[in-house]
Design an enzyme around this catalytic site. Sequence first.
Site, PDB file in Angstrom:
ATOM      1  CE  LYS A 224     -11.824 -13.006 -19.241  1.00 33.43           C
ATOM      2  NZ  LYS A 224     -10.630 -12.204 -19.573  1.00 33.43           N
ATOM      3  NE  ARG A 258      -6.653 -17.983 -19.598  1.00 30.98           N
ATOM      4  CZ  ARG A 258      -7.584 -17.855 -18.647  1.00 30.98           C
ATOM      5  NH1 ARG A 258      -8.716 -17.208 -18.902  1.00 30.98           N
ATOM      6  NH2 ARG A 258      -7.397 -18.357 -17.436  1.00 30.98           N
TER       7      ARG A 258
END
Length: 278
Positions: A224, A258
Amino acid sequence: MSFKSLNIKGRLRPLHEPLVMGILNVTPDSFYEKSRKQTEQEIDDRIATILEEGGEIVDLGGCSTRPDAAEISAEEEMRRLVPALQLLQAHYPDVAVSLDTFRADVAQRAVEEYGVAIINDISGGMDERMFETVAQLQTPYVLMHIRGTYRTMQQHTDYSDMMEEIMLYFAEKLRVLRLMGVNDIILDPGFGFSKTVDQNYELMRSLPEFALFELPLLVGVSRKSMIYKFLDSTPDETLNATTALHAYALLNGADILRVHDVRAAVEVVKIINKLKTK
């Protein structure tokens, strides 16, 4: 320490060893280009890779939720999802599938028609029917922290006390979900959603605080912007840093990771478990 577990498709999965959730995006515009799978062969190959590398959950998404993503209808989201759902149902019927959607109608169809096991809602119940739908379906529900919507979230980072607000947010939504009869709830602090780079690291440092809720904790930081913006790199160059954050998260209470890179995450889980074993 409380005993945490999840009821996944009628089977109780204890969480003394963390789970790895592999990302499968059937979208043309997810932020990490290599995660986008469009053809049936690409989808099948990705599912096989997730399972071969040790992932226990396939997290399927048909609608990108990055701030500049194109807005699509529920019909278009479902159109994208159906080939993957059909393939999973036909060839991987025992695999736990998590559906990354914020739409109650999409969630209901996916569970009732294709056997999806978990609803992963990044919106925290923005769809006013989501909580009642999950209560009716009795599937585990991922409750994520966000302010605004995925399109406006980065305009809402002006917290007076971010952790206090996040904890109150979860407390209130958990109260509603439990009153409605939702039994299996997973908390997702929402890394990258309504948070600046610095706030994401504050959130990571604060992970032990979520033990208060005695619920499974999902951490989604894979590749991210909190990593690549901080390191002045690109999503392609962030596997090593992602792995470092995964190790920190596991040491501080994460139960589910995740991820894009399943093998690397599974290896981190094994190493951390080894270190914790006396």
